[in-house]
Enzyme design. Structure first.
Site, mmCIF file in Angstrom:
data_model
loop_
_atom_site.group_PDB
_atom_site.id
_atom_site.type_symbol
_atom_site.label_atom_id
_atom_site.label_comp_id
_atom_site.label_asym_id
_atom_site.label_seq_id
_atom_site.Cartn_x
_atom_site.Cartn_y
_atom_site.Cartn_z
ATOM 1 C CB SER A 1 -6.198 8.024 8.827
ATOM 2 O OG SER A 1 -7.234 7.497 9.627
ATOM 3 C CG ASP B 1 -5.634 11.808 -2.399
ATOM 4 O OD1 ASP B 1 -6.703 11.578 -2.988
ATOM 5 O OD2 ASP B 1 -5.085 12.933 -2.402
ATOM 6 N N GLY B 2 -4.985 7.810 0.016
ATOM 7 C CA GLY B 2 -4.254 6.582 0.369
ATOM 8 C C GLY B 2 -4.912 5.385 -0.319
ATOM 9 C CG HIS B 3 -8.784 4.054 0.865
ATOM 10 N ND1 HIS B 3 -9.243 5.071 1.671
ATOM 11 C CD2 HIS B 3 -8.718 2.961 1.654
ATOM 12 C CE1 HIS B 3 -9.448 4.611 2.885
ATOM 13 N NE2 HIS B 3 -9.132 3.326 2.908
ATOM 14 C CG MET C 1 -13.204 -1.023 6.931
ATOM 15 S SD MET C 1 -13.465 -1.274 8.690
ATOM 16 C CE MET C 1 -12.621 0.121 9.378
ATOM 17 N N GLY C 2 -14.366 1.877 3.174
ATOM 18 C CA GLY C 2 -14.955 3.083 2.596
ATOM 19 C C GLY C 2 -14.335 4.349 3.147
ATOM 20 N NE ARG D 1 -10.916 5.082 13.728
ATOM 21 C CZ ARG D 1 -10.640 3.829 13.385
ATOM 22 N NH1 ARG D 1 -9.507 3.541 12.793
ATOM 23 N NH2 ARG D 1 -11.502 2.857 13.630
ATOM 24 C CG ASP E 1 -4.071 0.171 8.870
ATOM 25 O OD1 ASP E 1 -4.248 0.694 9.964
ATOM 26 O OD2 ASP E 1 -4.655 0.542 7.836
HETATM 27 O O1 PAF Z 1 -7.750 -1.596 6.667
HETATM 28 C C1 PAF Z 1 -8.982 -1.647 6.606
HETATM 29 O O2 PAF Z 1 -9.646 -0.765 6.097
HETATM 30 C C2 PAF Z 1 -9.707 -2.835 7.209
HETATM 31 O O3 PAF Z 1 -9.072 -3.279 8.356
HETATM 32 C C3 PAF Z 1 -9.916 -3.992 6.199
HETATM 33 C C4 PAF Z 1 -8.578 -4.584 5.762
HETATM 34 C C5 PAF Z 1 -10.670 -3.493 4.997
HETATM 35 C C6 PAF Z 1 -10.714 -5.116 6.855
HETATM 36 O O4 PAF Z 1 -11.974 -4.678 7.248
#
Ligand code: PAF
Length: 288
Positions: free
Chosen positions: A196, A44-46, A39-40, A198, A161
């Site tokens: 996160s 660093d996790g992404h 979700m943008g 957040r 998650d």
């Molecule tokens: O983990 C997330 O960022 C969201 O739940 C996902 C998997 C991109 C779905 O919108």
């Protein structure tokens, strides 16, 4: 961004038609495609998911879409951070070649009478599913839509998650979706806080309180390592780690395979926590 744009070797595509065309070309070249759904507000996790995808696949597509169907009416949909330019840098420097950043209207042209994927109640009525009613219907629906649009060979999700990951794996199994789901470890900052998007909402004081959430989890791990197995006994000691201003929403011990709550710790136990720190909701977990 309205139309496809390039920043050196990364392309940003906004429409389903554009991304399908691009994927068709890649498939004609027998490229293995990895998808990192996000979700943008990439951190660093992404980055670690993108890096892993780049190691495993020939081409990495990162989807950036703040999915409205997974937010409840009182949640942070409007204030959720949106920062495409910064995100492009993270994608580019970690090996992605395409960003799919559709508008809400592109993904949900009509918000009426939408067909939803509804994961089993058994998987939803625990952990985050209890306080976030309908959240996992929104997640599963958008993930299936992304899978149908992009047709990736592999998709990469973070273990932070954990419930989402378990639900997506189950959806793929039950609906015969030919996408390999790759689980990637939680990335933590130096103070141990799980990364996160957040975390950006936390003040300095809030952050100092937040790190007691991971301290609590690591204390549980430590107590287990010294031979303690009883959830009750472990919590009696470990909960002392948690800052007193933190509102605990849940702290559950579940068997990772059966997703059943357990009272005696064993190998393959997911210990998951959700807590609110100064109105910021955070989740974290460890796997024993
Ligand atoms: O983990 C997330 O960022 C969201 O739940 C996902 C998997 C991109 C779905 O919108």
């Amino acid at each position: 961004m309205d139309s496809s744009q390039t920043s050196k070797n990364i392309i940003v595509l906004n429409t389903i038609e554009q991304v399908r065309k691009q994927v068709k070309n890649l498939k004609l070249q027998n490229k293995i495609i990895g998808l990192v759904p996000t979700m943008g507000a990439l951190h660093d996790g992404h980055a670690s998911l993108i890096k892993k995808a780049a190691q495993e696949c020939d081409e990495v597509i990162v989807s950036i879409f703040v999915n409205p169907t997974q937010f409840g009416p009182n949640e942070d949909l409007d204030k959720y951070p949106r920062q495409l330019n910064q995100d492009m840098e993270v994608c580019k420097s970690n090996g992605a070649s395409i960003i799919f950043a559709p508008s809400v209207n592109e993904i949900y042209p009509s918000d009426e009478h939408l067909t939803y994927v509804v994961p089993p109640e058994y998987y939803q009525n625990k952990l985050c599913g209890l306080s976030r009613k309908g959240h996992f219907n929104g997640v599963a629906t958008v993930v299936l839509k992304l899978f149908n649009i992009i047709c990736p060979d592999q998709a990469f999700f973070g273990l932070k998650d954990a419930q989402q990951l378990i639900i997506i794996k189950k959806m793929c199994k039950d609906l015969d979706i030919p996408v390999k789901i790759v689980a990637c470890p939680i990335i933590r900052s130096n103070d141990g806080l799980a990364l996160s998007s957040r975390n950006a909402y936390l003040t300095r004081a809030g952050r100092a309180k937040s790190i007691t959430i991971n301290k609590l989890l690591f204390k549980i791990q430590e107590l287990y390592n010294t031979g303690l197995k009883s959830k009750e006994k472990i919590l009696e000691i470990a909960l002392k780690e948690l800052n007193e201003d933190i509102k605990l929403e849940y702290l559950e011990f579940l068997n990772l395979n059966s997703f059943k709550k357990i009272d005696l710790l064993e190998k393959n136990t997911l210990i998951a926590v959700a807590a609110t720190v100064d109105n910021v909701r955070l989740i974290d977990n460890i796997i024993i």
